[in-house]
Design an enzyme around this catalytic site. Structure first.
Site, PDB file in Angstrom:
ATOM      1  N   ASP A 204       0.859  -1.197   0.108  1.00 61.81           N
ATOM      2  CA  ASP A 204       0.078  -0.103  -0.082  1.00 61.81           C
ATOM      3  C   ASP A 204       1.052   1.258  -0.051  1.00 61.81           C
ATOM      4  O   ASP A 204       2.005   1.057  -0.221  1.00 61.81           O
ATOM      5  CB  ASP A 204      -0.997  -0.027   1.188  1.00 61.81           C
ATOM      6  CG  ASP A 204      -0.421   0.531   2.554  1.00 61.81           C
ATOM      7  OD1 ASP A 204       0.941   0.113   2.562  1.00 61.81           O
ATOM      8  OD2 ASP A 204      -0.912   0.196   3.352  1.00 61.81           O
TER       9      ASP A 204
ATOM     10  N   CYS B 142       3.200  -3.090   4.157  1.00 65.11           N
ATOM     11  CA  CYS B 142       2.423  -2.042   4.440  1.00 65.11           C
ATOM     12  C   CYS B 142       2.941  -1.299   5.430  1.00 65.11           C
ATOM     13  O   CYS B 142       4.229  -1.533   5.644  1.00 65.11           O
ATOM     14  CB  CYS B 142       0.959  -2.267   4.741  1.00 65.11           C
ATOM     15  SG  CYS B 142       0.959  -3.303   6.306  1.00 65.11           S
TER      16      CYS B 142
ATOM     17  N   THR C 262       2.953  -1.210   8.933  1.00 67.06           N
ATOM     18  CA  THR C 262       3.302  -2.038  10.094  1.00 67.06           C
ATOM     19  C   THR C 262       3.739  -3.446   9.647  1.00 67.06           C
ATOM     20  O   THR C 262       4.363  -4.239  10.389  1.00 67.06           O
ATOM     21  CB  THR C 262       2.474  -2.118  11.213  1.00 67.06           C
ATOM     22  OG1 THR C 262       1.038  -2.443  10.528  1.00 67.06           O
ATOM     23  CG2 THR C 262       1.991  -0.456  11.717  1.00 67.06           C
TER      24      THR C 262
ATOM     25  N   HIS D 181       9.744 -23.818   9.315  1.00 64.41           N
ATOM     26  CA  HIS D 181       8.730 -24.664  10.176  1.00 64.41           C
ATOM     27  C   HIS D 181       7.316 -24.398   9.705  1.00 64.41           C
ATOM     28  O   HIS D 181       6.429 -25.111   9.804  1.00 64.41           O
ATOM     29  CB  HIS D 181       8.736 -23.775  11.775  1.00 64.41           C
ATOM     30  CG  HIS D 181      10.073 -24.467  12.653  1.00 64.41           C
ATOM     31  ND1 HIS D 181      10.126 -24.362  13.892  1.00 64.41           N
ATOM     32  CD2 HIS D 181      11.018 -25.206  12.136  1.00 64.41           C
ATOM     33  CE1 HIS D 181      11.150 -25.033  14.191  1.00 64.41           C
ATOM     34  NE2 HIS D 181      12.036 -25.397  13.169  1.00 64.41           N
TER      35      HIS D 181
ATOM     36  N   HIS E  16       6.545 -30.631  10.876  1.00 59.19           N
ATOM     37  CA  HIS E  16       6.218 -29.472  10.545  1.00 59.19           C
ATOM     38  C   HIS E  16       5.196 -29.667   9.542  1.00 59.19           C
ATOM     39  O   HIS E  16       4.139 -28.837   9.210  1.00 59.19           O
ATOM     40  CB  HIS E  16       7.217 -28.651  10.293  1.00 59.19           C
ATOM     41  CG  HIS E  16       8.284 -28.485  11.297  1.00 59.19           C
ATOM     42  ND1 HIS E  16       8.126 -27.906  12.626  1.00 59.19           N
ATOM     43  CD2 HIS E  16       9.571 -28.812  11.408  1.00 59.19           C
ATOM     44  CE1 HIS E  16       8.978 -27.851  13.346  1.00 59.19           C
ATOM     45  NE2 HIS E  16      10.001 -28.473  12.638  1.00 59.19           N
TER      46      HIS E  16
HETATM   47  C1  RB5 Z   1      -1.654   3.034   6.219  1.00 59.21           C
HETATM   48  O1  RB5 Z   1      -1.734   4.224   6.922  1.00 59.21           O
HETATM   49  C2  RB5 Z   1      -1.261   1.956   7.478  1.00 59.21           C
HETATM   50  O2  RB5 Z   1      -2.583   1.672   8.388  1.00 59.21           O
HETATM   51  C3  RB5 Z   1      -1.097   0.461   6.690  1.00 59.21           C
HETATM   52  O3  RB5 Z   1      -0.005   0.871   5.873  1.00 59.21           O
HETATM   53  C4  RB5 Z   1      -0.859  -0.517   7.650  1.00 59.21           C
HETATM   54  O4  RB5 Z   1       0.271  -0.173   8.623  1.00 59.21           O
HETATM   55  C5  RB5 Z   1      -2.017  -1.400   8.250  1.00 59.21           C
HETATM   56  O5  RB5 Z   1      -1.569  -2.230   8.849  1.00 59.21           O
END
Ligand code: RB5
Length: 147
Positions: A7, A64, A66, A97, A132
């Site tokens: 994203d 993304c 996080t 695993h 596994h």
């Molecule tokens: C976008 O702002 C953010 O929410 C997305 O990149 C991600 O971290 C969501 O889990």
């Protein structure tokens, strides 16, 4: 073939990932997004995830902010085993695993160098099988039960 998805939060890092993959000789298919304009990560996780389930791609790298949103979305697709990794050991275990077929990364919580190191481990590690394989087989049964 590696399926790529990101994203807006992962867009900049994905550019570096593609440069790494080009340099290392890995082929990939980029499912977007293609700019830093705000988008919704589930759309891209589904596009790239389906390419893995259909057999067009063998593995995926989803990024993304996080890594959390991408991993939650990807793991809702039957047949996808997505691992959100923060270091090389997690990437190694995800392959050894869990036979993870998708690596999820958080661009806002990892340096680019750390992310590329994790990718290198993920792409060059295999599944250990044995006990596994039984456990991963149970995950596949969970997919079937959810359908
Ligand atoms: C976008 O702002 C953010 O929410 C997305 O990149 C991600 O971290 C969501 O889990």
């Amino acid at each position: 073939m590696i399926a790529l998805a990101c994203d807006h939060g992962g867009f900049e890092l994905m550019g570096k990932v593609k440069a790494y993959l080009d340099n290392a000789g890995f082929k990939y298919k980029d499912f977007g997004t293609f700019s830093s304009e705000s988008v919704d990560y589930p759309e891209y996780a589904v596009l790239a995830g389906q390419s893995i389930v259909l057999g067009d791609c063998a593995r995926g790298i989803f990024i993304c902010g996080t890594g959390i949103g991408m991993s939650v979305a990807a793991n809702k697709i039957p047949g996808i085993r997505a691992a959100l990794c923060f270091d090389n050991f997690m990437a190694q275990m995800a392959r050894n695993h869990n036979d993870a077929n998708v690596l999820c990364l958080g661009a806002r919580v990892l340096s680019a160098n750390t992310a590329l190191g994790i990718i290198e481990v993920f792409l060059n590690s295999g599944f250990d099988g044995d006990r596994h394989a039984r456990r991963v087989g149970m995950l596949t049964e969970l997919d079937a039960a959810r359908c």
